[in-house]
Structures are given as C-alpha cells and as structure tokens.
Scaffold this motif. Structure first.
Motif, mmCIF file in Angstrom:
data_model
loop_
_atom_site.group_PDB
_atom_site.id
_atom_site.type_symbol
_atom_site.label_atom_id
_atom_site.label_comp_id
_atom_site.label_asym_id
_atom_site.label_seq_id
_atom_site.Cartn_x
_atom_site.Cartn_y
_atom_site.Cartn_z
ATOM 1 N N GLU A 301 0.834 -1.200 0.000
ATOM 2 C CA GLU A 301 0.000 0.000 0.000
ATOM 3 C C GLU A 301 0.873 1.257 0.000
ATOM 4 O O GLU A 301 1.032 1.940 1.007
ATOM 5 N N CYS A 302 1.422 1.543 -1.167
ATOM 6 C CA CYS A 302 2.267 2.717 -1.331
ATOM 7 C C CYS A 302 2.396 3.000 -2.821
ATOM 8 O O CYS A 302 1.922 2.226 -3.652
ATOM 9 N N ASN A 303 3.039 4.120 -3.165
ATOM 10 C CA ASN A 303 3.276 4.412 -4.571
ATOM 11 C C ASN A 303 4.619 3.818 -5.003
ATOM 12 O O ASN A 303 5.338 3.212 -4.195
ATOM 13 N N HIS A 304 4.962 4.003 -6.264
ATOM 14 C CA HIS A 304 6.144 3.353 -6.830
ATOM 15 C C HIS A 304 7.434 3.820 -6.153
ATOM 16 O O HIS A 304 8.319 3.001 -5.862
ATOM 17 N N ASN A 305 7.546 5.109 -5.904
ATOM 18 C CA ASN A 305 8.785 5.649 -5.326
ATOM 19 C C ASN A 305 9.019 5.187 -3.893
ATOM 20 O O ASN A 305 10.156 5.177 -3.419
ATOM 21 N N ASP A 306 7.946 4.827 -3.191
ATOM 22 C CA ASP A 306 8.074 4.418 -1.792
ATOM 23 C C ASP A 306 8.209 2.913 -1.626
ATOM 24 O O ASP A 306 8.310 2.430 -0.494
ATOM 25 N N MET A 307 8.220 2.176 -2.721
ATOM 26 C CA MET A 307 8.320 0.720 -2.628
ATOM 27 C C MET A 307 9.600 0.289 -1.919
ATOM 28 O O MET A 307 9.631 -0.721 -1.223
ATOM 29 N N ASN A 308 10.679 1.031 -2.108
ATOM 30 C CA ASN A 308 11.975 0.659 -1.531
ATOM 31 C C ASN A 308 12.390 1.583 -0.391
ATOM 32 O O ASN A 308 13.567 1.705 -0.079
ATOM 33 N N LYS A 309 11.400 2.221 0.244
ATOM 34 C CA LYS A 309 11.691 3.146 1.340
ATOM 35 C C LYS A 309 10.813 2.805 2.540
ATOM 36 O O LYS A 309 9.593 2.720 2.417
ATOM 37 N N PHE A 310 11.459 2.641 3.682
ATOM 38 C CA PHE A 310 10.743 2.398 4.926
ATOM 39 C C PHE A 310 11.297 3.353 5.974
ATOM 40 O O PHE A 310 12.501 3.418 6.189
ATOM 41 N N SER A 311 10.409 4.099 6.617
ATOM 42 C CA SER A 311 10.835 5.075 7.612
ATOM 43 C C SER A 311 10.631 4.582 9.037
ATOM 44 O O SER A 311 11.133 5.179 9.983
ATOM 45 N N GLU A 312 9.890 3.494 9.201
ATOM 46 C CA GLU A 312 9.666 2.925 10.517
ATOM 47 C C GLU A 312 9.212 1.473 10.378
ATOM 48 O O GLU A 312 8.877 1.019 9.291
ATOM 49 N N ARG A 313 9.225 0.787 11.493
ATOM 50 C CA ARG A 313 8.811 -0.610 11.491
ATOM 51 C C ARG A 313 7.281 -0.691 11.569
ATOM 52 O O ARG A 313 6.711 -1.210 12.535
ATOM 53 N N ASP A 314 6.635 -0.194 10.541
ATOM 54 C CA ASP A 314 5.183 -0.168 10.527
ATOM 55 C C ASP A 314 4.636 -1.439 9.884
ATOM 56 O O ASP A 314 5.367 -2.392 9.610
ATOM 57 N N GLU A 315 3.349 -1.447 9.638
ATOM 58 C CA GLU A 315 2.698 -2.640 9.091
ATOM 59 C C GLU A 315 3.243 -2.989 7.716
ATOM 60 O O GLU A 315 3.413 -4.168 7.380
ATOM 61 N N ARG A 316 3.552 -1.983 6.900
ATOM 62 C CA ARG A 316 4.067 -2.245 5.553
ATOM 63 C C ARG A 316 5.446 -2.890 5.619
ATOM 64 O O ARG A 316 5.730 -3.838 4.867
ATOM 65 N N TYR A 317 6.298 -2.413 6.525
ATOM 66 C CA TYR A 317 7.628 -3.013 6.666
ATOM 67 C C TYR A 317 7.521 -4.436 7.190
ATOM 68 O O TYR A 317 8.207 -5.344 6.706
ATOM 69 N N ARG A 318 6.683 -4.647 8.195
ATOM 70 C CA ARG A 318 6.515 -5.995 8.752
ATOM 71 C C ARG A 318 5.972 -6.965 7.704
ATOM 72 O O ARG A 318 6.346 -8.143 7.667
ATOM 73 N N LYS A 319 5.104 -6.476 6.843
ATOM 74 C CA LYS A 319 4.574 -7.310 5.769
ATOM 75 C C LYS A 319 5.680 -7.695 4.800
ATOM 76 O O LYS A 319 5.784 -8.857 4.375
ATOM 77 N N PHE A 320 6.534 -6.732 4.448
ATOM 78 C CA PHE A 320 7.648 -6.987 3.538
ATOM 79 C C PHE A 320 8.601 -8.025 4.126
ATOM 80 O O PHE A 320 8.977 -8.996 3.458
ATOM 81 N N ILE A 321 8.975 -7.844 5.396
ATOM 82 C CA ILE A 321 9.894 -8.774 6.048
ATOM 83 C C ILE A 321 9.253 -10.146 6.203
ATOM 84 O O ILE A 321 9.910 -11.182 6.026
ATOM 85 N N GLY A 322 7.964 -10.170 6.524
ATOM 86 C CA GLY A 322 7.268 -11.441 6.690
ATOM 87 C C GLY A 322 7.256 -12.274 5.426
ATOM 88 O O GLY A 322 7.345 -13.511 5.480
ATOM 89 N N LYS A 323 7.156 -11.620 4.271
ATOM 90 C CA LYS A 323 7.181 -12.339 2.993
ATOM 91 C C LYS A 323 8.612 -12.707 2.587
ATOM 92 O O LYS A 323 8.829 -13.695 1.889
ATOM 93 N N LEU A 324 9.565 -11.890 3.029
ATOM 94 C CA LEU A 324 10.966 -12.125 2.655
ATOM 95 C C LEU A 324 11.611 -13.215 3.518
ATOM 96 O O LEU A 324 12.510 -13.929 3.056
ATOM 97 N N ARG A 325 11.141 -13.359 4.742
ATOM 98 C CA ARG A 325 11.792 -14.268 5.691
ATOM 99 C C ARG A 325 11.830 -15.726 5.226
ATOM 100 O O ARG A 325 12.878 -16.386 5.352
ATOM 101 N N PRO A 326 10.741 -16.304 4.698
ATOM 102 C CA PRO A 326 10.825 -17.705 4.240
ATOM 103 C C PRO A 326 11.870 -17.915 3.149
ATOM 104 O O PRO A 326 12.543 -18.949 3.117
ATOM 105 N N VAL A 327 12.011 -16.935 2.259
ATOM 106 C CA VAL A 327 13.020 -17.034 1.207
ATOM 107 C C VAL A 327 14.411 -17.012 1.827
ATOM 108 O O VAL A 327 15.281 -17.831 1.480
ATOM 109 N N TYR A 328 14.600 -16.096 2.765
ATOM 110 C CA TYR A 328 15.917 -15.987 3.419
ATOM 111 C C TYR A 328 16.234 -17.263 4.193
ATOM 112 O O TYR A 328 17.358 -17.779 4.130
ATOM 113 N N ASN A 329 15.267 -17.785 4.943
ATOM 114 C CA ASN A 329 15.505 -18.982 5.751
ATOM 115 C C ASN A 329 15.865 -20.182 4.885
ATOM 116 O O ASN A 329 16.706 -21.010 5.264
ATOM 117 N N THR A 330 15.249 -20.279 3.720
ATOM 118 C CA THR A 330 15.579 -21.372 2.803
ATOM 119 C C THR A 330 17.019 -21.268 2.325
ATOM 120 O O THR A 330 17.729 -22.271 2.213
#
Length: 341
Positions: A301-330
């Motif tokens: 839930e952001c625009n294109h320029n903010d896709m790679n920018k996180f200013s705090e550990r908010d819901e959007r960042y936690r969602k990104f990390i949550g999806k990235l974690r299984p890939v990293y763990n593998t």
C-alpha cells in the motif's frame, strides 16, 4: 536553498502548462520553461556522477547469506534506500509554531534489516541510473555486467554463499539480466567465474519491477528527448521499458535460470497507489506488469517511489519482512530445507 531545490525538481513542461492555464500566456509560460531548464542545468549538473560499485553496508562475522539491493531508474545511493520520518510537533509547540515538522532520513538497509537478518551481509549496488540529467548511454547488459563483475570481486572468498537480491523497479530487470549473463557462462566474457553467481542458491525480491513495461515509458521518452541538451538518455533503457518484445525475450531467457539445479526463488511486490505529484493517473507499474508468473505476488500500500523506502517498522515493513523471511531462511539453511523436502 531548500526551496530552490524543490523548484529544481519540478518538470519544466508541467510548470509551463500551469503558468499558461492561470493566464500567463504562451510567451510567459515558454519563458518559464526555459528559465527552469537553465536553473536545472546550472545547479543539478553539479551532482557527483555515480560510478558502478557495491557498497558493503553491514558485514557480520561468518555471514550465511549476501543480501544485495539494486536501485532503480533516476535514483542515487544512499537516498534511494532512505525513508522520510517526520517528527511531529507536540502540544503548545504544534499550536503556535508555523515551522514544518523535522524530517529524519532512515537508511533501513542499515538500521532495520540487520535486526531481522543478523546473519546476512548487506550490500547495495550503485550505478548511474539517471535518464533525465547526466545520463550515460549504457544499456541493461552493461549495467548487468557491472553488477556481475562487482559481485565476483566482493565474493572471491565465499563464491558459494547464497544471494538474496532486492531489486527496485528497473533494478529488478538488471538482476534478471545479471543472472542470465551468469547462466550463459558469460557471453560477454571468456572467464568461467561468470557462472559462479548463477550456480549458487539465490532468491529475488522484485519491488515494482516492470516485467512487461510501463505505459508511462513513452512519456518519459519524450521528456528525455526534450532534456537531451542536459544529458537526457532516450536511446537505451527507456526504449526497453516501452518495448514489449524485448521484455518478453528477457523473460524467456530468465526461465532457464529459474529451472537451474540450484534453489531459485522469486517474490513480486506491486504498488497499489499512484504517484501524488508526478503521475496522478494510477500506479506507475501495474500489478499485471509487476507479476512474473512465478512465486508469490504481494500488494504494497504505497506508490512506486516508496516501494523501496521504509521510515519505521510499521505494518508495511513488517509485511515486507514477513514475505521475505521464508526465502531468506531457505537460503540460510539449505541442509534443513533438504530434510524438509
């Protein structure tokens, strides 16, 4: 000086149209456009030219995975990976102050990501991705070759370590081309070590990558043609983003990379909002274009320029990390992954 920087980021064409609509007339609007072009030439050209290189952001002892972030078009390291965090004024200060809240830049690759992946060496690839000012005339193969050379140089002591790429926008296409070059055993080089990158376990997180192009690429082509005296590049990268056949060929060449014997995982993130100022007509990269046809597809839930920018550990960042974690763990636990299989 700060206000001048804001003015310099405006589009001369858009400003000329606004001046014309409010009654400025054709001559005044044209003069406004020319004056802004001159100011941009005088001040924006002073920016230091980016050179192709990898920045090591975090380097823990005995890392298990290399995380490599690759920037998109028109971006500059490290600002492209910085979110803006506004410190709100409180109480009486908020009621009686006319000053704007202070803005703090957060380099999330350095400040947040190491806490979530403490066993990762975190790097960022910088290259000249400008297309409107001071652009170079390198195409995607040259950018991919530069990334491949930089990775090989940085990974000489650990060529078998898994890699997790994070590619924003055009940076995701550069990652695809890099893996293709490595998979093909380096068609632009006779060195065998070019295949080292494709041989290792890897994953790619695509952040708003235009796998099928963008409908705004033609508009960018027109702007870069107008800006040609200032170094606009309309011949290579922007043409790729508007060339469906070339992007389809890139996809076809990428499929054998995904089916290679080693573990290859992808996850595609797509934006759900349009640009507030630059592109008010919808997402810059649509969901259809951002999908690869393989791996999870995740709405951000952001625009294109903010896709790679996180200013705090908010819901959007936690969602990104949550999806990235299984890939990293593998990637970090290949032996455990084989046991599960």
């Amino acid at each position: 000086m700060q206000r001048l920087q804001v003015i310099l980021q405006l589009s001369p064409i858009a400003l000329a149209i606004i001046v014309y609509l409010i009654g400025g007339g054709l001559y005044i609007s044209g003069a406004t456009c020319i004056c802004l072009l001159a100011l941009q030439f005088l001040f924006l050209d002073e920016e230091q030219q980016a050179t192709s290189q990898i920045h090591i952001i975090v380097d823990p002892r005995d890392p298990l995975v290399d995380i490599v972030a690759v920037q998109g078009l028109g971006s500059a390291y490290p600002h492209t990976w910085m979110g803006k965090k506004r410190n709100k004024l409180m109480g009486r200060q908020a009621r009686f102050s006319f000053s704007k809240p202070k803005v703090e830049r957060v380099m999330w690759l350095k400040e947040y990501l190491p806490e979530d992946f403490p066993t990762a060496r975190i790097m960022a690839f910088e290259y000249n991705s400008k297309w409107l000012y001071n652009a170079d005339f390198m195409g995607i193969e040259e950018h991919a070759s530069a990334l491949l050379d930089a990775l090989i140089e940085q990974r000489q002591d650990s060529p078998s370590r898994p890699i997790l790429f994070i590619g924003h926008s055009y940076g995701g296409l550069v990652v695809k081309q890099t893996l293709i070059l490595s998979h093909n055993n380096g068609k632009i080089s006779s060195h065998d070590h070019y295949r080292w990158i494709a041989d290792v376990d890897s994953g790619v997180a695509f952040l708003g990558t235009p796998h099928q192009g963008s409908k705004y690429a033609m508009l960018a082509l027109v702007l870069s043609f107008i800006y040609r005296p200032l170094g606009g590049n309309y011949t290579h990268v922007l043409k790729l983003l508007s060339d469906g056949d070339a992007l389809a060929q890139l996809d076809n060449e990428f499929k054998p990379v995904l089916s290679r014997g080693t573990t290859k995982q992808t996850i595609c993130f797509y934006e759900t909002k349009g640009q507030v100022w630059s592109w008010p007509f919808g997402p810059l990269v649509t969901r259809l274009s951002a999908r690869l046809g393989q791996g999870p597809e995740v709405a951000m839930e952001c625009n294109h320029n903010d896709m790679n920018k996180f200013s705090e550990r908010d819901e959007r960042y936690r969602k990104f990390i949550g999806k990235l974690r299984p890939v990293y763990n593998t990637l970090a636990n290949p032996v455990a992954n084989e046991v599960v299989k």
